[in-house]
Design a protein around this motif. Structure first.
Motif, PDB file in Angstrom:
ATOM      1  N   LEU A 193     -29.186  -6.528   1.710  1.00 36.54           N
ATOM      2  CA  LEU A 193     -30.020  -6.608   2.650  1.00 36.54           C
ATOM      3  C   LEU A 193     -29.019  -7.003   3.927  1.00 36.54           C
ATOM      4  O   LEU A 193     -28.060  -7.386   3.677  1.00 36.54           O
ATOM      5  N   ALA A 194     -29.691  -6.834   5.237  1.00 41.46           N
ATOM      6  CA  ALA A 194     -29.002  -7.206   6.365  1.00 41.46           C
ATOM      7  C   ALA A 194     -28.702  -8.678   6.569  1.00 41.46           C
ATOM      8  O   ALA A 194     -29.352  -9.414   6.123  1.00 41.46           O
ATOM      9  N   ASP A 195     -27.725  -9.018   7.380  1.00 43.46           N
ATOM     10  CA  ASP A 195     -27.533 -10.437   7.620  1.00 43.46           C
ATOM     11  C   ASP A 195     -28.778 -11.040   8.334  1.00 43.46           C
ATOM     12  O   ASP A 195     -29.387 -10.401   9.149  1.00 43.46           O
ATOM     13  N   GLY A 196     -29.227 -12.321   7.997  1.00 47.34           N
ATOM     14  CA  GLY A 196     -30.509 -13.024   8.619  1.00 47.34           C
ATOM     15  C   GLY A 196     -31.529 -12.414   7.931  1.00 47.34           C
ATOM     16  O   GLY A 196     -32.619 -12.904   8.292  1.00 47.34           O
ATOM     17  N   ALA A 197     -31.483 -11.884   6.813  1.00 52.77           N
ATOM     18  CA  ALA A 197     -32.710 -11.379   6.037  1.00 52.77           C
ATOM     19  C   ALA A 197     -33.503 -12.726   5.540  1.00 52.77           C
ATOM     20  O   ALA A 197     -32.722 -13.588   5.322  1.00 52.77           O
ATOM     21  N   THR A 198     -34.896 -12.597   5.358  1.00 49.86           N
ATOM     22  CA  THR A 198     -35.602 -13.649   4.823  1.00 49.86           C
ATOM     23  C   THR A 198     -36.146 -13.299   3.326  1.00 49.86           C
ATOM     24  O   THR A 198     -35.709 -12.187   2.824  1.00 49.86           O
ATOM     25  N   VAL A 199     -36.603 -14.449   2.643  1.00 54.00           N
ATOM     26  CA  VAL A 199     -37.055 -14.104   1.243  1.00 54.00           C
ATOM     27  C   VAL A 199     -38.172 -13.120   1.376  1.00 54.00           C
ATOM     28  O   VAL A 199     -38.318 -12.370   0.401  1.00 54.00           O
ATOM     29  N   ALA A 200     -38.905 -13.120   2.329  1.00 50.41           N
ATOM     30  CA  ALA A 200     -39.996 -12.115   2.531  1.00 50.41           C
ATOM     31  C   ALA A 200     -39.375 -10.711   2.626  1.00 50.41           C
ATOM     32  O   ALA A 200     -39.895  -9.674   1.903  1.00 50.41           O
ATOM     33  N   ASP A 201     -38.332 -10.275   3.484  1.00 50.66           N
ATOM     34  CA  ASP A 201     -37.578  -9.201   3.400  1.00 50.66           C
ATOM     35  C   ASP A 201     -37.034  -8.889   1.954  1.00 50.66           C
ATOM     36  O   ASP A 201     -37.252  -7.710   1.748  1.00 50.66           O
ATOM     37  N   ALA A 202     -36.695  -9.825   1.211  1.00 49.83           N
ATOM     38  CA  ALA A 202     -35.909  -9.332  -0.166  1.00 49.83           C
ATOM     39  C   ALA A 202     -37.216  -8.895  -0.975  1.00 49.83           C
ATOM     40  O   ALA A 202     -36.933  -7.877  -1.570  1.00 49.83           O
ATOM     41  N   LEU A 203     -38.531  -9.705  -0.781  1.00 49.03           N
ATOM     42  CA  LEU A 203     -39.492  -9.392  -1.749  1.00 49.03           C
ATOM     43  C   LEU A 203     -40.003  -7.863  -1.418  1.00 49.03           C
ATOM     44  O   LEU A 203     -40.272  -7.140  -2.195  1.00 49.03           O
ATOM     45  N   ASP A 204     -40.045  -7.560  -0.220  1.00 45.60           N
ATOM     46  CA  ASP A 204     -40.595  -6.085   0.449  1.00 45.60           C
ATOM     47  C   ASP A 204     -39.681  -5.329  -0.298  1.00 45.60           C
ATOM     48  O   ASP A 204     -39.839  -4.186  -0.706  1.00 45.60           O
ATOM     49  N   ALA A 205     -38.148  -5.381  -0.047  1.00 47.57           N
ATOM     50  CA  ALA A 205     -36.954  -4.602  -0.545  1.00 47.57           C
ATOM     51  C   ALA A 205     -37.235  -4.168  -2.082  1.00 47.57           C
ATOM     52  O   ALA A 205     -37.012  -3.390  -2.282  1.00 47.57           O
ATOM     53  N   GLY A 206     -37.451  -5.235  -2.656  1.00 42.48           N
ATOM     54  CA  GLY A 206     -37.622  -5.247  -4.254  1.00 42.48           C
ATOM     55  C   GLY A 206     -39.094  -4.760  -4.812  1.00 42.48           C
ATOM     56  O   GLY A 206     -38.794  -4.581  -5.858  1.00 42.48           O
ATOM     57  N   GLY A 207     -40.044  -4.818  -3.946  1.00 38.28           N
ATOM     58  CA  GLY A 207     -41.277  -4.205  -4.233  1.00 38.28           C
ATOM     59  C   GLY A 207     -41.909  -5.271  -5.356  1.00 38.28           C
ATOM     60  O   GLY A 207     -43.119  -4.994  -5.784  1.00 38.28           O
ATOM     61  N   TRP A 208     -41.515  -6.636  -4.961  1.00 34.34           N
ATOM     62  CA  TRP A 208     -42.279  -7.786  -5.660  1.00 34.34           C
ATOM     63  C   TRP A 208     -43.019  -8.583  -4.643  1.00 34.34           C
ATOM     64  O   TRP A 208     -42.843  -8.499  -3.440  1.00 34.34           O
ATOM     65  N   ARG A 209     -44.069  -9.060  -5.163  1.00 36.28           N
ATOM     66  CA  ARG A 209     -44.936 -10.175  -4.383  1.00 36.28           C
ATOM     67  C   ARG A 209     -45.336 -11.167  -4.978  1.00 36.28           C
ATOM     68  O   ARG A 209     -45.437 -11.055  -6.157  1.00 36.28           O
ATOM     69  N   LEU A 210     -45.830 -12.305  -4.251  1.00 37.07           N
ATOM     70  CA  LEU A 210     -46.480 -13.322  -4.763  1.00 37.07           C
ATOM     71  C   LEU A 210     -48.131 -13.079  -5.272  1.00 37.07           C
ATOM     72  O   LEU A 210     -48.717 -11.993  -4.410  1.00 37.07           O
ATOM     73  N   ASP A 211     -48.451 -13.417  -6.237  1.00 35.21           N
ATOM     74  CA  ASP A 211     -49.920 -12.897  -6.761  1.00 35.21           C
ATOM     75  C   ASP A 211     -50.431 -14.180  -7.544  1.00 35.21           C
ATOM     76  O   ASP A 211     -49.981 -15.260  -7.537  1.00 35.21           O
ATOM     77  N   ALA A 212     -51.473 -13.689  -8.398  1.00 38.28           N
ATOM     78  CA  ALA A 212     -52.120 -14.873  -9.274  1.00 38.28           C
ATOM     79  C   ALA A 212     -51.147 -15.550 -10.357  1.00 38.28           C
ATOM     80  O   ALA A 212     -51.381 -16.641 -10.703  1.00 38.28           O
TER      81      ALA A 212
END
Length: 89
Positions: A21-40
């Motif tokens: 990821l680019a410097d300064g990336a957030t956890v949300a950026d990482a989840l998006d890049a990996g195709g993962w998300r929070l769910d039930a």
């Protein structure tokens, strides 16, 4: 660029992936890049075991852990184990 690791686990298996990821990336950026998300099933986030939010800024080498909900309160689980141990000869 920074390299981080995404990890999630179930009782008998786990899944992990490394992403850049680019410097300064957030956890949300990482989840998006990996195709993962929070769910039930995965309801919380941590970076090396410390609670995190989607806005948490990442550093090189961080490990993001997707956390499942607890099935039993840890204190209650300990009480149950102790009670079973007392009942054994």
């Amino acid at each position: 660029m920074i390299r981080i690791e995404l990890v999630r686990a179930w009782p008998q298996r786990h899944q992990s992936m490394s992403i850049e990821l680019a410097d300064g990336a957030t956890v949300a950026d990482a989840l998006d890049a990996g195709g993962w998300r929070l769910d039930a099933e995965f309801v919380g986030l941590a970076v090396f075991g410390q609670a995190a939010t989607p806005a948490t800024v990442l550093h090189a080498g961080d490990r993001i852990e997707l956390l499942r909900g607890l099935r039993l309160d840890p204190k209650q689980a300990r009480r149950l184990r102790a009670a079973r141990a007392k009942g054994k000869p």
